[in-house]
Design an enzyme around this catalytic site. Structure first.
Site, PDB file in Angstrom:
ATOM      1  N   ARG A 101      -8.099  10.913  -7.129  1.00  0.00           N
ATOM      2  CA  ARG A 101      -9.193  10.033  -6.392  1.00  0.00           C
ATOM      3  C   ARG A 101     -10.353  10.555  -6.420  1.00  0.00           C
ATOM      4  O   ARG A 101     -11.382  10.000  -6.374  1.00  0.00           O
ATOM      5  CB  ARG A 101      -8.606   9.477  -4.779  1.00  0.00           C
ATOM      6  N   LYS A 108       1.003  -1.258  -0.205  1.00  0.00           N
ATOM      7  CA  LYS A 108      -0.055   0.053  -0.191  1.00  0.00           C
ATOM      8  C   LYS A 108       1.090   1.154   0.044  1.00  0.00           C
ATOM      9  O   LYS A 108       1.525   1.509   0.861  1.00  0.00           O
ATOM     10  CB  LYS A 108      -0.899   0.030   1.118  1.00  0.00           C
ATOM     11  N   LYS A 163      -7.735  -3.201   3.323  1.00  0.00           N
ATOM     12  CA  LYS A 163      -6.336  -2.663   3.595  1.00  0.00           C
ATOM     13  C   LYS A 163      -5.909  -2.911   4.977  1.00  0.00           C
ATOM     14  O   LYS A 163      -6.779  -3.287   6.012  1.00  0.00           O
ATOM     15  CB  LYS A 163      -6.355  -0.949   3.321  1.00  0.00           C
TER      16      LYS A 163
HETATM   17  P1  ATP Z   1      -6.331   5.649   2.994  1.00  0.00           P
HETATM   18  O1  ATP Z   1      -6.178   7.045   3.642  1.00  0.00           O
HETATM   19  O2  ATP Z   1      -5.895   4.492   3.810  1.00  0.00           O
HETATM   20  O3  ATP Z   1      -5.316   5.787   1.650  1.00  0.00           O
HETATM   21  P2  ATP Z   1      -8.523   6.181   1.285  1.00  0.00           P
HETATM   22  O4  ATP Z   1      -9.922   6.423   1.775  1.00  0.00           O
HETATM   23  O5  ATP Z   1      -7.635   7.257   0.735  1.00  0.00           O
HETATM   24  O6  ATP Z   1      -7.580   5.691   2.530  1.00  0.00           O
HETATM   25  P3  ATP Z   1      -8.776   3.299   0.490  1.00  0.00           P
HETATM   26  O7  ATP Z   1      -9.497   3.035  -0.959  1.00  0.00           O
HETATM   27  O8  ATP Z   1      -9.369   3.096   1.760  1.00  0.00           O
HETATM   28  O9  ATP Z   1      -8.476   4.974   0.304  1.00  0.00           O
HETATM   29  O10 ATP Z   1      -7.560   2.612   0.551  1.00  0.00           O
HETATM   30  C1  ATP Z   1      -6.792   2.276  -0.511  1.00  0.00           C
HETATM   31  C2  ATP Z   1      -5.861   3.334  -1.019  1.00  0.00           C
HETATM   32  O11 ATP Z   1      -4.509   3.328  -0.980  1.00  0.00           O
HETATM   33  C3  ATP Z   1      -6.306   3.795  -2.565  1.00  0.00           C
HETATM   34  O12 ATP Z   1      -7.106   4.983  -2.617  1.00  0.00           O
HETATM   35  C4  ATP Z   1      -4.827   4.024  -3.238  1.00  0.00           C
HETATM   36  O13 ATP Z   1      -4.594   5.266  -3.037  1.00  0.00           O
HETATM   37  C5  ATP Z   1      -3.868   3.640  -2.047  1.00  0.00           C
HETATM   38  N1  ATP Z   1      -3.092   2.449  -2.578  1.00  0.00           N
HETATM   39  C6  ATP Z   1      -1.824   2.377  -2.519  1.00  0.00           C
HETATM   40  N2  ATP Z   1      -1.387   1.161  -3.062  1.00  0.00           N
HETATM   41  C7  ATP Z   1      -2.344   0.480  -3.437  1.00  0.00           C
HETATM   42  C8  ATP Z   1      -2.650  -0.720  -4.001  1.00  0.00           C
HETATM   43  N3  ATP Z   1      -1.753  -1.522  -4.539  1.00  0.00           N
HETATM   44  N4  ATP Z   1      -3.818  -1.176  -4.313  1.00  0.00           N
HETATM   45  C9  ATP Z   1      -4.965  -0.282  -4.145  1.00  0.00           C
HETATM   46  N5  ATP Z   1      -4.517   0.974  -3.504  1.00  0.00           N
HETATM   47  C10 ATP Z   1      -3.522   1.295  -3.381  1.00  0.00           C
END
Ligand code: ATP
Length: 589
Positions: free
Chosen positions: A275, A256, A429
């Protein structure tokens, strides 16, 4: 169509907090809208002119709006400013001004020309696009022209919209509900409409398809190069064991990366979206070039995370380094040299005319690896596919060591489609425990508060928190604290702080933020955060670690402990926060 219908709907929507009622009002509005202008009506209900990703902003400066109201009503600008101070909302000022004008004019307003939606939209659009010499006068003229035709209520909403401050709080999902009901008689259409919205997030476009072509038109909406797709999001679970179980005993585990999510649309032209679906193309010309070089097909849409990297060591850098580049108009060249970005791709959603979102993830990953030739700047997200918990834990430790936040587990079954716009358990995650990063809690002083919005209307949305600087004997802000409170605590906050409320910022508080309420620094709360970062907005230890920056606590959360046993001068000091920040940097290597 008369603009009056929209203004009256706004007023009703403002008068309710119930989503169902809100939906009803919108249904009525959409049903009385001629199909050829339904897109414009939809954008207007959101205070916009187009879908967000096109980036056309309506945001007329307050002083120009004041001039326009003055021009239309004959009320002097100074009188208007007094009214603004009284009401705190230029929309209400416009409404009152028009009322006054009507009282003092003999002209019969019943006979006047009606203000149409078409006219309002047309003038708004001209205002949004006016540029260059004389544009300010033109904007004033265009707004005054609308106000000349407007009723007091219409004036209220015209001014709020043109200032970019409509804020009715109508969620996109509420509009989708209303559309499904208005054009399908029930919510049955909803899943098709929502799918269309997820792959083509333009409510006006979808509404028009629905109104003109019916549900078949909506079903025919396809992924299109250049139009962003809503990002798939991840759920979370507290342990790798639980994640593995939830995934059916076997899953892909990807690093991640802690950077910026980027959706790249690559064809003859290239687009990059964030995003939140903002167009980032001009901010990352290096990523554009890198994608062009790495992609071996004709047209493709890719999902990935952009991370700044130290070119010498290959080390991933923290996110705040890349955030300097965002929104920066000048010096992009220099930023590219200072913080080169590597794009780690983890998905492909579309390839040469084919929608891949309905294919399972393992297949998509295979296609991704086939059509992308990795380079220095475009790589695949590092991953393993495993059912062995110790191997997964080991991989997690590597991810942390390599500067990542943790892992994202991905379902590898038949059902593992790309669920645009959804946060579900197909992706889960798992992040490094926050406590590991910040090490300890801090005790911060409440110096101000921000008015709550949405569910928090009527109480505070967040508290402005400060650390103590004993050398200067002042409180320096370090974060806005909004989470960790129970609903009860939240509701009680305004009462609790009532006696500490003061008109202006307390002289011993140093803040660059403008809080809605200021307090005598007295109450101390225990707070835990994810990490300490450099901050251009907070004043804590400003200029100490880096010129022009203070320190901020990222993702602060109230632990539940009111430190009544501490005086504000016993709160965590700015010096301690500097220490914590330096330790954290050391730990990151
Ligand atoms: P966070 O602050 O934990 O990133 P978020 O709400 O922005 O949360 P989530 O979908 O909950 O987003 O968590 C996944 C996020 O992690 C994705 O939006 C992306 O930006 C990031 N990311 C990093 N590496 C990966 C990966 N290998 N696959 C998917 N998402 C990834």
């Amino acid at each position: 169509m008369e603009y009056r219908l929209i203004a009256e709907t706004y007023e009703k929507v403002e008068g309710t907090t119930k989503r169902l009622e809100m939906t009803d009002y919108l249904v009525q509005l959409f049903q009385s809208t001629p199909p050829e202008i339904i897109d414009r009506v939809i954008y207007l209900t959101q205070g916009k002119l187009y879908a967000d990703y096109l980036g056309v902003e309506l945001g007329l400066a307050e002083k120009l709006a004041i001039k326009a109201i003055s021009k239309s009503t004959g009320i002097r600008e100074n009188a208007m400013k007094d009214m603004l101070r009284r009401y705190g909302d230029l929309g209400i000022v416009a409404e009152e001004a028009i009322k006054k004008k009507r009282q003092t004019t003999l002209f019969s307003f019943e006979e006047e020309k009606k203000l149409t939606v078409e006219k309002v939209y047309e003038n708004f659009e001209k205002i949004a696009r006016a540029e260059g010499e004389g544009s300010q006068d033109r904007k004033i003229q265009l707004l005054a022209e609308l106000l000349n035709l407007a009723s007091p209520l219409e004036a209220r909403y015209i001014v709020r919209t043109v200032e970019g401050k409509l804020r009715l709080g109508i969620a996109d999902m509420t509009i989708l509900d209303a559309l499904s009901i208005a054009f399908g008689g029930s919510k049955e259409l909803r899943s098709f409409v929502e799918r269309a919205y997820n792959i083509h997030p333009d409510l006006g476009f979808i509404a028009k398809k629905l109104a003109v072509e019916g549900i078949e038109g909506v079903k025919g909406i396809k992924i299109q190069l250049g139009i962003p797709i809503r990002a798939m999001l991840a759920e979370r679970l507290p342990s790798l064991e639980e994640i593995l179980a939830k995934m059916g005993g076997r899953a892909a585990f990807e690093y991640k990366y802690d950077g910026m999510r980027i959706q790249g649309h690559v064809g003859k032209k290239i687009w990059l979206y964030s995003r939140r679906l903002e167009n980032l193309t001009s901010q990352f010309p290096d990523v554009v070039e890198a994608l062009k070089e790495a992609f071996k097909g004709e047209e493709g849409i890719f999902d990935g995370e952009a991370v700044p990297v130290d070119i010498n060591t290959g080390e991933l850098l923290p996110f705040q380094v890349v955030s300097h580049r965002r929104g920066r108009k000048y010096g992009i060249e220099k930023a590219m040299e200072d913080y080169p970005v590597v794009l780690f791709l983890f998905d492909v959603l579309y390839l040469d005319g084919e929608d891949l979102t309905q294919k399972p993830y393992p297949e998509r990953r295979k296609i991704l690896e086939r059509v992308i030739q990795p380079t220095d700047r475009v790589k695949f997200a590092h991953r393993i596919v495993s059912s062995d918990i110790s191997e997964i834990k080991d991989f997690f430790n590597h991810a942390i060591e390599d500067g990542c936040e943790g892992l994202v587990a991905k379902n590898v079954g038949e059902e593992s489609i790309y669920r645009a716009g959804a946060r579900e358990f197909l992706w889960i995650k798992y992040k490094k425990d926050y406590k590991v990063e910040m090490g300890d809690t801090v005790d911060l002083v409440v110096v101000g508060a921000f008015a709550g919005k949405g569910r928090r209307k009527g109480t505070y949305g967040a508290l402005l928190m400060a650390a103590y600087n004993p050398e200067k004997d002042r409180f320096e802000t370090v974060c806005k604290l909004g989470s960790g409170f129970t609903d009860e605590q939240l509701a009680h906050l305004p009462k609790k702080f009532e006696e500490l409320k003061i008109e202006k910022r307390h002289p011993r508080v140093w803040s660059k933020m403008d809080a809605d309420y200021w307090f005598v620094p007295k109450v101390v709360l225990e707070v835990i955060g994810a990490e300490i970062t450099l901050s251009p907005t907070h004043t804590c230890a400003r200029d100490v670690v880096e010129k022009g920056s203070g320190l901020a606590i990222r993702f602060p959360r109230f632990t539940g402990r009111w430190r009544d046993d501490k005086s504000p001068e016993e709160a965590t000091t700015t010096k301690e926060l500097v220490e914590m920040y330096r330790n954290q940097i050391k730990k990151m290597g």
